[in-house]
Design an enzyme around this catalytic site. Sequence first.
Site, PDB file in Angstrom:
ATOM      1  N   ASP A   1      -3.129  -1.998  -1.164  1.00  0.00           N
ATOM      2  CA  ASP A   1      -2.949  -1.181   0.034  1.00  0.00           C
ATOM      3  C   ASP A   1      -1.983  -1.801   1.039  1.00  0.00           C
ATOM      4  O   ASP A   1      -2.087  -1.552   2.246  1.00  0.00           O
ATOM      5  CB  ASP A   1      -4.308  -0.911   0.717  1.00  0.00           C
ATOM      6  CG  ASP A   1      -4.260   0.330   1.605  1.00  0.00           C
ATOM      7  OD1 ASP A   1      -3.443   1.219   1.319  1.00  0.00           O
ATOM      8  OD2 ASP A   1      -5.018   0.382   2.589  1.00  0.00           O
TER       9      ASP A   1
ATOM     10  N   LYS B   1       3.027  -0.902  -1.469  1.00  0.00           N
ATOM     11  CA  LYS B   1       4.013  -1.021  -2.544  1.00  0.00           C
ATOM     12  C   LYS B   1       4.437   0.353  -3.071  1.00  0.00           C
ATOM     13  O   LYS B   1       5.624   0.659  -3.195  1.00  0.00           O
ATOM     14  CB  LYS B   1       3.447  -1.875  -3.684  1.00  0.00           C
ATOM     15  CG  LYS B   1       3.092  -3.303  -3.300  1.00  0.00           C
ATOM     16  CD  LYS B   1       2.667  -4.128  -4.489  1.00  0.00           C
ATOM     17  CE  LYS B   1       1.391  -3.626  -5.128  1.00  0.00           C
ATOM     18  NZ  LYS B   1       0.227  -3.686  -4.203  1.00  0.00           N
ATOM     19  N   THR B   2       3.441   1.157  -3.391  1.00  0.00           N
ATOM     20  CA  THR B   2       3.749   2.465  -3.972  1.00  0.00           C
ATOM     21  C   THR B   2       4.457   3.362  -2.970  1.00  0.00           C
ATOM     22  O   THR B   2       5.399   4.095  -3.319  1.00  0.00           O
ATOM     23  CB  THR B   2       2.444   3.124  -4.469  1.00  0.00           C
ATOM     24  OG1 THR B   2       1.827   2.267  -5.445  1.00  0.00           O
ATOM     25  CG2 THR B   2       2.721   4.485  -5.100  1.00  0.00           C
TER      26      THR B   2
ATOM     27  N   HIS C   1      -4.934  -4.596  -6.636  1.00  0.00           N
ATOM     28  CA  HIS C   1      -6.352  -4.910  -6.531  1.00  0.00           C
ATOM     29  C   HIS C   1      -6.742  -5.977  -7.537  1.00  0.00           C
ATOM     30  O   HIS C   1      -6.249  -6.001  -8.659  1.00  0.00           O
ATOM     31  CB  HIS C   1      -7.179  -3.636  -6.760  1.00  0.00           C
ATOM     32  CG  HIS C   1      -8.625  -3.778  -6.362  1.00  0.00           C
ATOM     33  ND1 HIS C   1      -9.537  -4.420  -7.153  1.00  0.00           N
ATOM     34  CD2 HIS C   1      -9.287  -3.368  -5.251  1.00  0.00           C
ATOM     35  CE1 HIS C   1     -10.733  -4.396  -6.552  1.00  0.00           C
ATOM     36  NE2 HIS C   1     -10.599  -3.748  -5.398  1.00  0.00           N
TER      37      HIS C   1
END
Length: 638
Positions: A13, A16-17, A64
């Site tokens: 979170d 990156k995306t 994660h």
Amino acid sequence: MRHLVIGTAGHVDHGKTALIHVLTGIDTDRLREEKERGISIELGFAYLDLPSGRRAGIVDVPGHERFIKNMLAGVGGIDLVLLVIAADEGVMPQTREHLEIIQLLEIKRGIVVLTKIDLVDEEWLELVREEVTSFLKGTVLEGAPILAVSSVTREGLPELVRLIDELAADLPERRGAGPARLPIDRVFSVTGFGTVVTGTLVDGRLRVGDAVEVLPRGLKARIRSLQVHKRKVDEAGSGQRVAVNLAGVDVSDVDRGQVLVPPQAFRPTQRLDARLELLPEAPRPLKNRARIRFYLGAAEILGRAVILDRDALDPGGRAYAQLILEEPTVAARGDRFVIRSYSPMRTIGGGTVIDPHPPRHKRYRDETIEALATLERGTPEELVVQVLTGRGEALPAGEVAKAAGLNQETVGESLAALAADGQVETLECEGQNLYMAAQVYADWRQRVLKALEEYRSSYPLREGYPKEELRSRKFSSVSGRLFLCFLQNLAQRGEIEVLEKSVRLPGAGSLSPLLEARVKALDDVFAARGFQPPSFVEAAAGQGIGETESSEYLHFLLREGRLIKLGDDLYLHRDTVERAKEAVAAFIREKGEITVGEARDLLQTSRKFALPLLEYLDQVRFTRRVGDKRKLAKGQGV
């Protein structure tokens, strides 16, 4: 133009995306679960068109902790890493573990991207910059540029794109010259096309129509089509993200972690020699034979680390080790890998593959450590000699190239130079050149010559050392084909004589005066006794030759053709047999046939000798039996 693969790394979170989405317009969260949870689980892929015209592939890896395995599957082919750190949180646990992995894989080009700067003020941002600068000290990314961006306001994004383009222009060339190797990180099926695999091509080239195999399972396939960044291509090169449509394999037969290669280019292995390093942050020493999780390319395999020169590797330490894996994998010299502790799972170290197909080593051997040091740091010539010395036999150039992790051209040049310098011997074997380290060749030569000398001394009347017996006794691990080629090489040099079934030293066929005298005496006895020969033991005893030793003389006389065996302990001199042939032929020409009794009377012998003699003449097709009589065989005249 060199192909470029960019990878993201960083805590869950941290954006990156979202960063990739705003840069490329591509959402790398493919799975519904990813979209619902707001985190990446599987690897995501995108591409970015740079100002220079270069198209860069982007691998979005999960952040994660639970998905570290998937992150490791994505970083193996990365050239440039974007270490993403959210400005509102700073360095977090997965930031540290991802950097450790970057460090272990030696991804030395990177940019630190501070995201979410729209959520913090300038003073806080400066504190985060200082934290990150301190965090990177002593790592491969120390001194890397730090850029602040916002995926919401797009602040800093043009500068980031320009910097990526500048760093891409300065990247060193990939190896590229070896056989194609594509670690598979995704497998899926497309309706109407069948099985598709993707990965980063770490070496070589793939072409539409190529025959390939999927290792370690050994599945045979053919490339039906190729795509690079959603564009169909006829050929893909080292460093590109590639999707390969395979004909001949079912999607259920292929798994992530397997490797797509040309047929016969690689052999699966469950044992690797490596330079192993433990992270300074590792919680405890790594004990010898400790169970580990091994990550190479897209593969995760359980195994054990055999530390070759100590009982435990301390945090921050380095050592040579042999990794024994529970499942086969595909590796090449120079590959970087990562290890995690078995339980609890934590990244603890990694290293470099030195030899993908080593023999089993005994620990605490100085010669083993020295050999591994040469393999790790040596020149191409040193690597070639080390491979040939370590294998202890003759290898084709292609096998040397695979073992040394070098391309065929470099190995060919090295072998030629080493042969000219006397460090490598060349064997011509069934139309193929094989190569041996000079010291291995010298050892084999000495073993053969010594064995032949000892055999000659023990069995002076024998033709030579039977080839297969010599191989099985002195070279049991060597194939019959290679051993025969080696013997032929020694024969070409005039050092030995290779006969149909045996091998001997030059001149070993001649007898000493004593042996020659005894052989002549036995020959004379049988010649004189004609059709009433003695038993061989009796004849030998008359010459002072014991019963045990007599069998050597008998085999010699039979091999030389001086005696002819008619039956158990029944031998005639060859001249006697020739006289019998002449007499029998003359009798049959006159009478048309001959009986055993007639032969007995003709030769002035007994039935004990006459019957075996006629059976021998039948056997050599001088006569033919018709009922209880003999006629001349076809071709002997009437």
